[in-house]
Design a protein around this motif. Structure first.
Motif, short mmCIF file in Angstrom:
data_model
loop_
_atom_site.label_atom_id
_atom_site.label_comp_id
_atom_site.label_asym_id
_atom_site.label_seq_id
_atom_site.Cartn_x
_atom_site.Cartn_y
_atom_site.Cartn_z
N LEU A 88 0.81 -1.20 0.00
CA LEU A 88 0.00 0.00 0.00
C LEU A 88 0.85 1.26 0.00
CD1 LEU A 88 -2.75 -1.04 2.59
CD2 LEU A 88 -2.88 -1.11 0.09
N SER A 89 2.16 1.11 0.20
CA SER A 89 3.03 2.28 0.35
C SER A 89 3.65 2.75 -0.96
CB SER A 89 4.14 1.97 1.36
OG SER A 89 4.95 0.89 0.89
N SER A 90 3.57 1.95 -2.01
CA SER A 90 4.15 2.35 -3.29
C SER A 90 3.08 2.31 -4.38
CB SER A 90 5.32 1.43 -3.67
OG SER A 90 4.88 0.09 -3.77
N LYS A 91 3.22 3.18 -5.35
CA LYS A 91 2.23 3.27 -6.42
C LYS A 91 2.54 2.24 -7.50
CE LYS A 91 -1.21 4.84 -8.83
NZ LYS A 91 -2.57 4.45 -8.44
N LEU A 92 1.67 1.27 -7.65
CA LEU A 92 1.85 0.24 -8.66
C LEU A 92 0.97 0.53 -9.88
CD1 LEU A 92 1.66 -2.93 -6.37
CD2 LEU A 92 3.69 -1.66 -7.06
N THR A 93 1.39 0.03 -11.03
CA THR A 93 0.59 0.17 -12.24
C THR A 93 0.54 -1.15 -13.00
OG1 THR A 93 2.52 0.89 -13.53
CG2 THR A 93 1.16 2.62 -12.55
N PHE A 94 -0.56 -1.39 -13.68
CA PHE A 94 -0.69 -2.52 -14.59
C PHE A 94 -0.56 -1.95 -16.00
CE2 PHE A 94 -3.63 -4.64 -11.29
CZ PHE A 94 -2.54 -5.26 -10.69
N ALA A 95 0.60 -2.09 -16.58
CA ALA A 95 0.86 -1.44 -17.87
C ALA A 95 1.92 -2.19 -18.66
CB ALA A 95 1.30 0.01 -17.64
N TYR A 96 1.95 -1.90 -19.96
CA TYR A 96 3.02 -2.41 -20.83
C TYR A 96 3.51 -1.28 -21.72
CZ TYR A 96 5.45 -4.55 -24.72
OH TYR A 96 6.40 -4.84 -25.68
N ASP A 97 4.80 -1.05 -21.69
CA ASP A 97 5.44 -0.04 -22.55
C ASP A 97 4.74 1.31 -22.40
OD1 ASP A 97 7.42 0.75 -24.31
OD2 ASP A 97 6.25 0.27 -26.11
N GLY A 98 4.40 1.66 -21.16
CA GLY A 98 3.82 2.96 -20.88
C GLY A 98 2.31 3.06 -21.08
N GLU A 99 1.67 1.98 -21.56
CA GLU A 99 0.23 2.00 -21.78
C GLU A 99 -0.47 1.21 -20.68
OE1 GLU A 99 -3.12 1.20 -25.28
OE2 GLU A 99 -1.10 0.37 -25.50
N ASP A 100 -1.33 1.89 -19.92
CA ASP A 100 -2.06 1.23 -18.85
C ASP A 100 -3.04 0.23 -19.44
OD1 ASP A 100 -4.36 1.04 -16.71
OD2 ASP A 100 -2.63 1.90 -15.68
N VAL A 101 -3.22 -0.90 -18.74
CA VAL A 101 -4.10 -1.93 -19.27
C VAL A 101 -5.54 -1.44 -19.38
CG1 VAL A 101 -4.70 -3.02 -17.05
CG2 VAL A 101 -4.64 -4.40 -19.13
N SER A 102 -5.94 -0.52 -18.51
CA SER A 102 -7.31 0.01 -18.58
C SER A 102 -7.54 0.79 -19.87
CB SER A 102 -7.62 0.88 -17.37
OG SER A 102 -6.72 1.96 -17.28
N ASP A 103 -6.47 1.38 -20.42
CA ASP A 103 -6.56 2.05 -21.73
C ASP A 103 -6.45 1.02 -22.86
OD1 ASP A 103 -6.75 4.63 -20.62
OD2 ASP A 103 -4.57 4.71 -20.37
N PHE A 104 -5.59 0.05 -22.67
CA PHE A 104 -5.36 -0.97 -23.70
C PHE A 104 -6.63 -1.72 -24.05
CE2 PHE A 104 -4.00 -5.32 -24.90
CZ PHE A 104 -3.27 -5.01 -26.05
N ILE A 105 -7.44 -2.05 -23.02
CA ILE A 105 -8.65 -2.85 -23.26
C ILE A 105 -9.79 -2.03 -23.87
CG2 ILE A 105 -8.15 -4.62 -21.53
CD1 ILE A 105 -9.93 -3.12 -19.56
N GLN A 106 -9.54 -0.74 -24.10
CA GLN A 106 -10.52 0.08 -24.83
C GLN A 106 -10.34 -0.02 -26.33
OE1 GLN A 106 -13.00 1.44 -23.09
NE2 GLN A 106 -11.96 0.58 -21.27
#
Length: 319
Positions: A117-135
């Motif tokens: 909870l102390s560090s900011k994690l992201t689900f992404a590949y090559d700078g593209e977040d997966v939430s954007d990718f699945i659009q």
């Protein structure tokens, strides 16, 4: 007379449907007389940490043996999902024997959970977040899916068919799993926690766990909460149980096999993943066998499940 005739016919049809729907019980124990080959990556990982598979097994066994609270949590999770506790035990033992070492104390998993909870994690590949990718338009067919399992299963299939190992719009995508590409903020292939779950599996099981255990639904836009869930034993055990329950249901409903009495088979599926695809493949193979007058093929354990079945009496004694 007609009344009794219709009653008899109705009972006969009901009996026929019951027989047709009956799944073949997969008996306990291993189908292979010797353990199938262990992957080289698992052997190299174990050698690199100056230990052995036997030592790792004894370590996770000791964790289970010495912690009555952990055993109680496993029993509770198993009961909630209607499965034998040995299925959960098998998944934990297999993961900590062939993948990562178990921690000596359960408390360490709680500490690790809080740390995410102390560090900011992201689900992404090559700078593209997966939430954007699945659009992207390729994922449009998944929009009608509402259950988290079906939704993320659909997205994983789209990844495999449209992106994996391909060049799309001038962008090259790796020939790797969806989960390893987008859902590993630290390094590809990493899994976490007591059940060594990966984030994609947790997202798939979110609705089932929410329904059965009442835990909050997971959000792909909140990777920190996903990782905390994976690391916290109180949160992750229901996800382990749900994952196993899905495998049992898939093999019963698709392939016509009841694997509920064989923890080595469920451990194998926990290890390799994609139980529905594997159930369909087994069904297709057995359809061909039956057409050729050959006996059906039973589900078989891999190296990981083989160990679970081989040690089952020792593990059962703990419970």
């Amino acid at each position: 007379m007609k009344k009794y005739l219709f009653l008899f016919v109705g009972l006969a049809l009901a009996a026929a449907v019951t027989i047709a729907d009956a799944a073949t019980m997969v008996p306990p124990g291993n189908r292979n007389s010797v353990q199938p080959d262990i992957p080289g990556a698992s052997s190299r990982r174990t050698q690199a940490t100056n230990t052995t598979f036997q030592a790792k097994y004894r370590k996770v066994y000791a964790l289970l043996q010495n912690d009555a609270d952990l055993r109680a949590k496993i029993r509770k999770a198993a009961a909630a999902y209607g499965i034998d506790p040995m299925h959960i035990v098998g998944a934990i033992v297999g993961e900590h024997t062939y993948n990562v070492d178990a921690y000596d104390r359960l408390q360490t998993y709680y500490v690790k959970a809080i740390s995410y909870l102390s560090s900011k994690l992201t689900f992404a590949y090559d700078g593209e977040d997966v939430s954007d990718f699945i659009q992207r338009p390729e994922f449009k067919k998944c929009a009608a899916m509402h259950d988290s399992y079906d939704l993320w299963e659909c997205r994983e299939q789209v990844w495999n068919h449209s992106f994996r190992g391909k060049t799309v719009g001038g962008e090259d995508f790796p020939n790797d799993r969806f989960g390893a590409t987008f859902f590993q903020p630290y390094y590809a292939g990493q899994t976490f926690g007591l059940g060594q779950l990966n984030p994609l599996t947790a997202l798939q099981m979110s609705d089932l766990v929410h329904k059965v255990s009442g835990l909050p639904e997971l959000d792909v836009n909140d990777p920190n909460a996903v990782y905390k869930t994976i690391m916290d034993p109180d949160l992750t055990l229901p996800y382990v149980a749900a994952t196993i329950k899905k495998s049992i249901d898939a093999y019963r409903g698709i392939a016509g096999f009841d694997i509920s009495r064989n923890p080595g088979i469920t451990a194998t599926l926990y290890n390799v993943g994609n139980p529905e695809q594997r159930a369909y493949a087994l069904k297709a193979e057995n359809d061909k066998r039956r057409a050729a007058g050959e006996p059906e093929k039973l589900p078989e354990e891999n190296y990981y499940g083989w160990l679970v079945n081989d040690k089952l009496d020792e593990l059962k004694a703990l419970f």
